[in-house]
Write an enzyme that holds these catalytic residues in place. Structure first.
Site, PDB file in Angstrom:
ATOM      1  CE  LYS A   1      -4.033   1.819   2.564  1.00 39.82           C
ATOM      2  NZ  LYS A   1      -4.942   1.560   3.707  1.00 39.82           N
TER       3      LYS A   1
ATOM      4  CB  SER B   1      -8.302   3.415   2.744  1.00 42.91           C
ATOM      5  OG  SER B   1      -7.412   2.831   3.677  1.00 42.91           O
TER       6      SER B   1
ATOM      7  CB  SER C   1      -8.459   0.552   5.582  1.00 38.22           C
ATOM      8  OG  SER C   1      -9.177   1.748   5.611  1.00 38.22           O
TER       9      SER C   1
END
Lengths: 98, 469
Positions: free
Chosen positions: B70, B145, B169
């Site tokens: 990420k 997310s 997330s």
């Protein structure tokens, strides 16, 4: 329309965030809705409850004071939008007296 | 499209059927082919991955396995943009501890996964680098997310990925994309080098094709780190130890508050199916209550935004990140650099966070939310007196459509109701996909465990995964 709970323009100043008039208006509407939802927290009696700032107890967690390498000066300023002589360049912060 | 789990590719590597360099090439080709349509990655550095692959030690547990990362987890020398314009030119001067640990286990960090800007969002739509499609349900959001991490794995562009979970997330995008997502206990994985959103809630974890892969990655990631004072000194374990073991007699709580009529029928059905399978496996299902379940969204958004407003004050245009041009003095430089650099959702949350911490409102909002958080944590402590694990939905609905399903921020926030509690209380949670009819959108179910109970949480998740498939 419900009374505005939040003065977005004032809070934006505190947050050092320039907002457009459109952003100020839309955030004000959005956040009033959020704050109206948040008002439900009042229904829970917390008079005997200590605030929980952390999910697990962490007290005085300090590491051993062992000297070691840290970022080099070059690496530390490598991402700066303006740097000179290994230092961050900032606008003048002290105004001369008039 | 690249299929196969970590253990599959490890066998290919150790048998000599493929070299680490060839595996990087395979993933690279998959990215080049599929990323233009999916936008799971913001950037990827094939040359640096190939350099690492050339030196890969395949005798190590994750030797030669590329892992997508990420965009808010620092990789030395690579962009770490948090999908924000404000960090467009930023290159991390150091590795996050999670990355150091992955490398030590032989893995190769490869590719910066798209995300909601600064991990603020539930749909992957708040990225300065474009929205991400859901490979398992094209035309729908991948969740957020950790949108790109989930989409990269589901779309055959990564074997596994790292994400971060502040209010769901990791678990929610995993559910929306039909894969496994694990949020470890708070403190299990060092947050050093994870760009901070809400420091008392953030935790790094894996998004994988199956439960075993999640355990393998957790083995590499866990451990105390002197660079993160909140990282736990709890001994780590072999998180694969419980896989394949039976779960007879395990007590699993089903909170009545999580069986809301507002849940989509497919979500309700997934929970019922999981209950049935777990019962068949010999687990005992116990109805429980989490009395403060309806308070979690309100408490969470106060706490998370308060912490974010403080954490994101570092983006000031001085030491790194975007600096506005032609500014008039220091305050103007701060205010305009931040205005130009941050997207709408980040600004909205900074405003909310600044407000609840401001003079006159602190006690009514921030202190109150932290007290309600204690009540939420107590609900779980009470529940875990009666049961070993808690089962529930991940999200109230499957993934919404990318277009035409505009919701207000409050409506979006309310959909985090089932994932937020684990962050408020610091508990480990895992999202396990529940197979759906052909053509239907993926739906996962969530298991929550006691603090540091990941070995057994993964045991139950693995048994459930096998029973469901």
């Amino acid at each position: 329309m419900a009374q505005a709970l939040i003065d977005v323009a004032y809070i934006a100043k505190l947050a050092k965030l320039d907002l457009t008039p459109e952003e100020t208006a839309s955030f004000s509407a959005d956040l009033n809705q959020v704050l109206n939802h948040v008002a439900q927290l009042e229904q829970w009696d917390t008079s005997e409850v200590a605030p929980m700032y952390h999910p697990l107890p962490v007290f005085d967690a300090v590491r051993e004071d062992i000297p070691g390498d840290s970022l080099s000066n070059d690496a530390a300023v490598a991402n700066a939008p303006a740097a000179e002589d290994g230092q961050f360049r900032v606008p003048k912060v002290v105004e001369s007296a008039h | 499209m690249l299929n196969g789990s970590i253990s599959y590719w490890r066998k290919q590597l150790t048998s000599g059927a493929i070299t680490p360099t060839e595996l990087v090439d395979e993933i690279s080709s998959a990215i080049e082919k599929h990323n233009p349509a999916v936008n799971a990655y913001i950037s990827w550095d094939k040359e640096s991955a190939k350099a690492a692959a050339a030196k890969a030690d395949i005798s190590l547990p994750l030797g030669g396995i590329p892992i997508a990362v990420k965009d808010n987890i620092c990789i030395q020398g690579e962009p770490t943009r948090c999908a924000s314009r404000i960090l467009d030119t930023f290159r991390s001067p150091y590795d996050a501890t999670a990355i150091t640990r992955l490398r030590a286990a032989g893995a190769i960090p490869f590719g910066r996964a798209n995300m909601d800007e600064f991990a603020m969002g539930s749909f992957g739509k708040n990225s300065a680098y474009g929205v991400t499609d859901n490979p398992a349900a094209p035309g729908h959001v991948p969740g957020g997310s950790s949108s790109g991490s989930a989409a990269a794995v589901a779309g055959g562009m990564a074997i596994a990925a790292l994400g971060s979970d502040t209010g769901g997330s990791i678990r929610q995008p995993a559910s929306h994309c039909g894969i496994v997502g694990l949020k470890p206990t708070y403190g299990r994985v060092s947050r050093y080098g994870l760009v901070a959103f809400a420091s008392s809630l953030d935790q790094i974890g894996p998004l994988t094709r199956n439960v075993e892969d999640a355990a393998l990655l957790l083995n590499a990631l866990c451990g105390h780190d002197a660079k993160d004072s909140t990282s736990s000194t709890e001994p780590t374990a072999d998180f694969t130890a419980g896989l394949g073991q039976d779960i007879k007699g395990v007590r699993i709580g089903l909170p009545k508050e999580y069986l809301s009529e507002g849940n989509d029928p497919a979500v309700a059905a997934a929970v019922r199916t999981a209950v049935q399978k777990l019962t068949e496996l010999g687990a005992e299902i116990v109805e429980i209550s989490l009395p403060h379940a309806e308070a979690v969204v309100a408490a969470y958004y106060i706490i998370a935004c308060a912490e974010a407003s403080s954490n994101l004050s570092r983006f000031d245009g001085i030491r790194y990140g975007h600096r506005a041009a032609n500014t008039n003095g220091l305050d103007d430089l701060y205010s305009r650099s931040r205005a130009e650099g941050f997207g709408a959702e980040v600004k909205r949350r900074i405003i909310l966070g600044t407000y609840v911490l401001s003079s006159g409102f602190y006690d009514a909002y921030y202190a109150k939310a932290q007290k309600v958080r204690a009540l939420v944590a107590q609900d779980f402590a009470d529940a875990f007196e009666k049961v070993d694990f808690i089962l529930g939905p991940v999200a109230p609905t499957p993934a919404p459509a990318l277009e035409g399903s505009d919701m207000t921020p409050l409506q979006i926030y309310l959909a985090d109701i089932y994932t937020i509690p684990a962050n408020l209380a610091g508990l480990p949670g895992i999202s396990v996909p529940c197979p759906q009819p052909e053509g239907a959108r993926p739906v996962g179910v969530q298991l929550l465990g006691k603090h540091f109970a990941e070995v057994d949480l993964l045991r139950v998740a693995s048994a459930l995964e096998t029973a469901l498939s």
